[in-house]
Structure formats: C-alpha cells, structure tokens
Scaffold this motif. Structure first.
Motif, PDB file in Angstrom:
ATOM      1  N   VAL A   1      -5.943 -29.388  -2.586  1.00 26.03           N
ATOM      2  CA  VAL A   1      -5.538 -28.674  -1.378  1.00 26.03           C
ATOM      3  C   VAL A   1      -6.808 -28.276  -0.637  1.00 26.03           C
ATOM      4  N   TYR A   2      -6.887 -28.683   0.619  1.00 24.85           N
ATOM      5  CA  TYR A   2      -8.081 -28.450   1.423  1.00 24.85           C
ATOM      6  C   TYR A   2      -7.693 -27.712   2.709  1.00 24.85           C
ATOM      7  N   GLU A   3      -8.609 -26.893   3.183  1.00 22.14           N
ATOM      8  CA  GLU A   3      -8.349 -26.142   4.407  1.00 22.14           C
ATOM      9  C   GLU A   3      -9.435 -26.452   5.422  1.00 22.14           C
ATOM     10  N   LEU A   4      -9.003 -26.739   6.645  1.00 20.87           N
ATOM     11  CA  LEU A   4      -9.917 -26.965   7.761  1.00 20.87           C
ATOM     12  C   LEU A   4      -9.765 -25.819   8.749  1.00 20.87           C
ATOM     13  N   ARG A   5     -10.866 -25.185   9.088  1.00 16.45           N
ATOM     14  CA  ARG A   5     -10.855 -24.114  10.082  1.00 16.45           C
ATOM     15  C   ARG A   5     -11.663 -24.603  11.272  1.00 16.45           C
ATOM     16  N   ILE A   6     -10.918 -25.041  12.297  1.00 22.68           N
ATOM     17  CA  ILE A   6     -11.532 -25.633  13.484  1.00 22.68           C
ATOM     18  C   ILE A   6     -11.332 -24.681  14.653  1.00 22.68           C
ATOM     19  N   ASP A   7     -12.440 -24.063  15.104  1.00 26.46           N
ATOM     20  CA  ASP A   7     -12.351 -23.012  16.117  1.00 26.46           C
ATOM     21  C   ASP A   7     -11.369 -21.943  15.633  1.00 26.46           C
ATOM     22  N   ALA A   8     -10.321 -21.656  16.414  1.00 25.57           N
ATOM     23  CA  ALA A   8      -9.391 -20.589  16.031  1.00 25.57           C
ATOM     24  C   ALA A   8      -8.199 -21.100  15.226  1.00 25.57           C
ATOM     25  N   ASP A   9      -8.131 -22.396  14.982  1.00 29.51           N
ATOM     26  CA  ASP A   9      -6.979 -22.980  14.303  1.00 29.51           C
ATOM     27  C   ASP A   9      -7.306 -23.338  12.856  1.00 29.51           C
ATOM     28  N   THR A  10      -6.280 -23.278  12.013  1.00 30.91           N
ATOM     29  CA  THR A  10      -6.435 -23.608  10.601  1.00 30.91           C
ATOM     30  C   THR A  10      -5.433 -24.695  10.227  1.00 30.91           C
ATOM     31  N   TYR A  11      -5.895 -25.666   9.451  1.00 27.56           N
ATOM     32  CA  TYR A  11      -5.066 -26.786   9.014  1.00 27.56           C
ATOM     33  C   TYR A  11      -5.180 -26.929   7.502  1.00 27.56           C
ATOM     34  N   VAL A  12      -4.098 -27.357   6.890  1.00 32.63           N
ATOM     35  CA  VAL A  12      -4.072 -27.571   5.452  1.00 32.63           C
ATOM     36  C   VAL A  12      -3.832 -29.052   5.178  1.00 32.63           C
ATOM     37  N   ILE A  13      -4.654 -29.615   4.309  1.00 30.72           N
ATOM     38  CA  ILE A  13      -4.474 -30.991   3.841  1.00 30.72           C
ATOM     39  C   ILE A  13      -4.124 -30.916   2.364  1.00 30.72           C
ATOM     40  N   GLU A  14      -2.966 -31.450   2.010  1.00 27.91           N
ATOM     41  CA  GLU A  14      -2.531 -31.470   0.615  1.00 27.91           C
ATOM     42  C   GLU A  14      -2.404 -32.919   0.146  1.00 27.91           C
ATOM     43  N   VAL A  15      -3.108 -33.238  -0.912  1.00 29.41           N
ATOM     44  CA  VAL A  15      -3.048 -34.577  -1.502  1.00 29.41           C
ATOM     45  C   VAL A  15      -2.518 -34.429  -2.918  1.00 29.41           C
ATOM     46  N   THR A  16      -1.364 -35.033  -3.181  1.00 29.64           N
ATOM     47  CA  THR A  16      -0.763 -34.933  -4.501  1.00 29.64           C
ATOM     48  C   THR A  16       0.197 -36.083  -4.730  1.00 29.64           C
ATOM     49  N   ASP A  17       0.204 -36.592  -5.948  1.00 32.76           N
ATOM     50  CA  ASP A  17       1.138 -37.653  -6.352  1.00 32.76           C
ATOM     51  C   ASP A  17       1.140 -38.830  -5.368  1.00 32.76           C
ATOM     52  N   GLY A  18      -0.032 -39.219  -4.899  1.00 32.92           N
ATOM     53  CA  GLY A  18      -0.119 -40.372  -4.023  1.00 32.92           C
ATOM     54  C   GLY A  18       0.368 -40.140  -2.613  1.00 32.92           C
ATOM     55  N   SER A  19       0.518 -38.908  -2.211  1.00 36.59           N
ATOM     56  CA  SER A  19       0.957 -38.611  -0.845  1.00 36.59           C
ATOM     57  C   SER A  19      -0.004 -37.623  -0.198  1.00 36.59           C
ATOM     58  N   LEU A  20      -0.016 -37.620   1.132  1.00 41.98           N
ATOM     59  CA  LEU A  20      -0.891 -36.724   1.875  1.00 41.98           C
ATOM     60  C   LEU A  20      -0.072 -36.013   2.942  1.00 41.98           C
ATOM     61  N   HIS A  21      -0.244 -34.713   3.035  1.00 42.51           N
ATOM     62  CA  HIS A  21       0.469 -33.911   4.033  1.00 42.51           C
ATOM     63  C   HIS A  21      -0.539 -33.047   4.765  1.00 42.51           C
ATOM     64  N   ILE A  22      -0.467 -33.036   6.093  1.00 41.65           N
ATOM     65  CA  ILE A  22      -1.342 -32.202   6.919  1.00 41.65           C
ATOM     66  C   ILE A  22      -0.475 -31.335   7.813  1.00 41.65           C
ATOM     67  N   SER A  23      -0.797 -30.054   7.871  1.00 39.31           N
ATOM     68  CA  SER A  23      -0.022 -29.144   8.714  1.00 39.31           C
ATOM     69  C   SER A  23      -0.947 -28.118   9.362  1.00 39.31           C
ATOM     70  N   ARG A  24      -0.515 -27.621  10.499  1.00 42.89           N
ATOM     71  CA  ARG A  24      -1.223 -26.551  11.187  1.00 42.89           C
ATOM     72  C   ARG A  24      -0.770 -25.244  10.533  1.00 42.89           C
ATOM     73  N   ASP A  25      -1.508 -24.829   9.508  1.00 42.15           N
ATOM     74  CA  ASP A  25      -1.051 -23.720   8.662  1.00 42.15           C
ATOM     75  C   ASP A  25      -2.236 -23.236   7.836  1.00 42.15           C
ATOM     76  N   THR A  26      -2.000 -22.224   7.009  1.00 39.42           N
ATOM     77  CA  THR A  26      -2.998 -21.776   6.052  1.00 39.42           C
ATOM     78  C   THR A  26      -2.499 -22.071   4.652  1.00 39.42           C
ATOM     79  N   ALA A  27      -3.416 -22.287   3.734  1.00 41.97           N
ATOM     80  CA  ALA A  27      -3.040 -22.610   2.366  1.00 41.97           C
ATOM     81  C   ALA A  27      -2.379 -21.398   1.713  1.00 41.97           C
ATOM     82  N   PRO A  28      -1.261 -21.596   0.979  1.00 41.26           N
ATOM     83  CA  PRO A  28      -0.583 -20.477   0.329  1.00 41.26           C
ATOM     84  C   PRO A  28      -1.415 -19.847  -0.774  1.00 41.26           C
ATOM     85  N   GLU A  29      -2.315 -20.625  -1.359  1.00 42.60           N
ATOM     86  CA  GLU A  29      -3.224 -20.139  -2.386  1.00 42.60           C
ATOM     87  C   GLU A  29      -4.635 -20.558  -2.009  1.00 42.60           C
ATOM     88  N   PRO A  30      -5.649 -19.963  -2.625  1.00 45.37           N
ATOM     89  CA  PRO A  30      -7.018 -20.377  -2.287  1.00 45.37           C
ATOM     90  C   PRO A  30      -7.193 -21.887  -2.411  1.00 45.37           C
TER      91      PRO A  30
END
Length: 228
Positions: free
Chosen positions: A136-165
């Motif tokens: 689980v990776y977090e991108l903080r670009i200017d004022a926006d935050t994005y979460v990249i989740e890679v698991t079980d061969g899939s990738l999900h990106i959302s404009r959100d904050t990670a639920p855990e560190p």
C-alpha cells in the motif's frame, strides 16, 4: 436525446457513442475514475474546456446515468461529481484507448494531468509480472492524496488516504512529478533538491518508485508512454 445528436443506429457502438461521443465527455469520465471531484477541480484538470461546456457535459452524463451528483452535508456543503457503477465500467475502455493513443505519431505540447499520470500506471500494470511489488503506497501531490494498493495481482488507485500507515509515501508537487515523468530530472535529483520526499521501508520505497516510473521508462521514451 436532450438536443444531443444521435447516430440513430441500434448497434451498441453507436448507442455508446450517443452517450460518450461528444467532445470532452470521455475526458470527464477519465478525470473521475480515481474518485469524486468538485466542479472547479474538474475544470482545473481540463484547461481547454469552458465552464459552460463542462456544465453541459456533466448534465448529459448525469442524465444518461454515467455520472451522479452527491451533496456533502454541512458544514462542507460541497457538490461532488462521481461515476456511477455503469460509468466506472468504462475504465478498461479508457485504459485501452490510452495505450492505443500513445502510439499516435505526434504528442501535443500540453501538460500531463495527475489523473493521466496515475492512470498510466494502471495501463502498464501487468498482473503476470512477478516483480510487481505488493503493498500500500500513498502519493501526496500538492494538496491531494492518492492511494495505490497492489495485492493478489491487482492494482487499485484512488483519490483517498490510506486506512492504515502505508508501506511507502511519496510527497512532491505536480510540476516536479511531471519533470520526472518527462525525464527532465531524475528521481535522485528531486530527492537531493528536497522537491520530493520518499518515506518508508527501503523495499517499499523502491516498489513505489518502480510503479511510478514504469509508464515513462526511458526505453520507449516519454512520448511513447501510455497516456490515458
């Protein structure tokens, strides 16, 4: 059709184009794939569209069930636009279109938006590649935050904050990120100049770096990178 032109053709391709074939419609969908946006944020991400045209496209897409409006309760009192489930089903089409369009012989001079940069990561992601880093990776670009989740061969990106560190976090501004993607500066140079910060355990930082740079690998060149 509320004034929209129709092909008058019962073929599914024509019926789809009746809904998303108007200028700017698919780019509105593209910029909502990672999560809801306010009107002003949408307009900022589509600098070539006038407010009136954007308003009309949002109205059309809402009437056709591709986009829906959501009002945040007080004290926010903010209207958000987001994709419906049917609208989100356009994601594979847009990613394929981005890969196809990246082979066009010319590249416009306009800046690459943050949504396009992040969707490019999805466009090149290969679930069969054993080297893809899970985490689980977090991108903080200017004022926006994005979460990249890679698991079980899939990738999900959302404009959100990670639920855990997150395993790794990258913090920078959009101009610096664009410069890295365009190979005008290296990640190492951005780190040295303090215009970019990368936190987390070492293997996760490398995993996030690999994911971010994969669409803009120097081997095909930045103009050949998939740009949804």
């Amino acid at each position: 059709m509320n004034g929209m032109r129709s092909y008058g053709d019962p073929c599914g391709v024509a019926r789809g184009l009746d809904i998303i074939g108007e200028r700017w419609a698919l780019l509105v969908v593209r910029d909502l794939l990672l999560g809801p946006k306010r009107f002003n944020d949408l307009h900022a991400g589509l600098p070539g569209v006038s407010p009136n045209v954007l308003t009309q496209r949002l109205r059309d897409l809402t009437e056709h069930g591709v986009v829906q409006r959501r009002e945040l309760p007080p004290p926010a009192r903010v209207r958000l636009y987001e994709l419906t489930d049917w609208g989100r089903a356009l994601e594979p089409l847009l990613l394929h279109l981005g890969r196809w369009g990246s082979q066009a012989p010319t590249t416009p001079d306009g800046p690459l938006g943050i949504d396009s940069i992040l969707l490019s990561i999805k466009a090149v992601f290969d679930p069969a590649n054993a080297a893809e880093p899970a985490g689980v990776y977090e991108l903080r670009i200017d004022a926006d935050t994005y979460v990249i989740e890679v698991t079980d061969g899939s990738l999900h990106i959302s404009r959100d904050t990670a639920p855990e560190p997150p395993d790794a976090t990258l913090t920078t501004d959009l101009d610096t990120l664009r410069a890295i993607c365009d190979h005008r500066i290296t990640m190492a140079a951005a780190l040295d100049s303090d215009s970019l910060r990368l936190d987390g355990v070492e293997h996760a930082k490398q995993g996030l770096t690999d994911l971010l740079l994969a669409p803009f690998d120097s081997s095909p060149g930045p103009t050949d990178a998939p740009r949804p």
